[in-house]
Design a protein around this motif. Structure first.
Motif, PDB file in Angstrom:
ATOM      1  N   ASP A 292       8.940 -40.351  -9.169  1.00  0.00           N
ATOM      2  CA  ASP A 292      10.213 -39.752  -8.810  1.00  0.00           C
ATOM      3  C   ASP A 292      10.107 -38.872  -7.523  1.00  0.00           C
ATOM      4  OD1 ASP A 292      11.116 -41.023 -11.404  1.00  0.00           O
ATOM      5  OD2 ASP A 292      10.295 -39.238 -12.352  1.00  0.00           O
ATOM      6  N   ALA A 293       9.407 -39.092  -6.770  1.00  0.00           N
ATOM      7  CA  ALA A 293       9.343 -38.465  -5.470  1.00  0.00           C
ATOM      8  C   ALA A 293      10.650 -38.963  -4.669  1.00  0.00           C
ATOM      9  CB  ALA A 293       8.251 -38.764  -4.624  1.00  0.00           C
ATOM     10  N   ASP A 294      10.783 -38.123  -3.447  1.00  0.00           N
ATOM     11  CA  ASP A 294      11.849 -38.446  -2.455  1.00  0.00           C
ATOM     12  C   ASP A 294      11.577 -39.955  -2.280  1.00  0.00           C
ATOM     13  OD1 ASP A 294      12.469 -38.736   0.569  1.00  0.00           O
ATOM     14  OD2 ASP A 294      13.944 -37.637  -0.365  1.00  0.00           O
ATOM     15  N   PRO A 295      12.771 -40.811  -2.117  1.00  0.00           N
ATOM     16  CA  PRO A 295      12.488 -42.181  -1.696  1.00  0.00           C
ATOM     17  C   PRO A 295      11.958 -42.326  -0.311  1.00  0.00           C
ATOM     18  CG  PRO A 295      14.794 -42.037  -2.765  1.00  0.00           C
ATOM     19  CD  PRO A 295      14.167 -40.438  -2.508  1.00  0.00           C
TER      20      PRO A 295
ATOM     21  N   LEU B  31       9.861 -40.485   1.307  1.00  0.00           N
ATOM     22  CA  LEU B  31       8.543 -40.269   1.150  1.00  0.00           C
ATOM     23  C   LEU B  31       7.820 -41.096   0.598  1.00  0.00           C
ATOM     24  CD1 LEU B  31       5.946 -38.350   1.518  1.00  0.00           C
ATOM     25  CD2 LEU B  31       6.816 -37.331  -0.677  1.00  0.00           C
ATOM     26  N   ARG B  32       8.417 -41.838  -0.558  1.00  0.00           N
ATOM     27  CA  ARG B  32       7.575 -43.072  -1.438  1.00  0.00           C
ATOM     28  C   ARG B  32       7.673 -44.065  -0.355  1.00  0.00           C
ATOM     29  NH1 ARG B  32       6.346 -43.869  -6.469  1.00  0.00           N
ATOM     30  NH2 ARG B  32       6.689 -46.189  -7.234  1.00  0.00           N
TER      31      ARG B  32
END
Length: 134
Positions: A35-38, A40-41
């Motif tokens: 569920d990280a920042d898109p 960053l992911r």
């Protein structure tokens, strides 16, 4: 990986997970990307894909050239219960894979980046199996 024994039953180990006729090695797992920042992911997923390409290049020198395979059809058929493991789990986690057909060992192998589930970590996976690619 291609010569190791498969587990007698579905099980998890420090290297990954498997069962009769298949094993999936988790070669690298991200940390903290559930569920990280898109953005960053997405950046980290690109890093994993570059690492997967290096892995494939190294394995191609030993196993021959793989073919690239999109796994969308496997995902769709898995929803209907038509796909056996390890392809069902691999296909729901990985969008594209590099696949090696069996040679004299009778075992398939596939490498890919599991990044389809934004609520899970990104993983670099290598599957070895006696189960033919569906």
């Amino acid at each position: 990986m291609r010569s190791r024994d498969f587990p007698d039953r579905d099980d998890r180990s420090e290297l990954g997970f498997g069962g009769p006729g298949h094993f999936t090695a988790e070669l690298r797992i991200s940390q903290g990307l559930r569920d990280a920042d898109p953005a960053l992911r997405a950046a980290r997923a690109e890093e994993f894909r570059a690492e997967c390409e290096r892995l494939v290049d190294g394995l191609a020198a030993r196993w021959g050239e793989p073919f690239e395979h999109g796994l969308q059809g496997i995902r769709l058929r898995t929803e209907k219960g038509e796909i056996p493991e390890p392809w069902a789990g691999f296909g729901t986690a990985v969008a594209h894979a590099c696949v090696w057909e069996p040679s004299t060992d009778g075992r398939w192998a596939a490498a890919g980046v599991a990044d389809l589930d934004p609520s899970d970590e990104i993983r670099l996976l290598l599957v070895v199996t006696e189960v033919p690619l569906p």
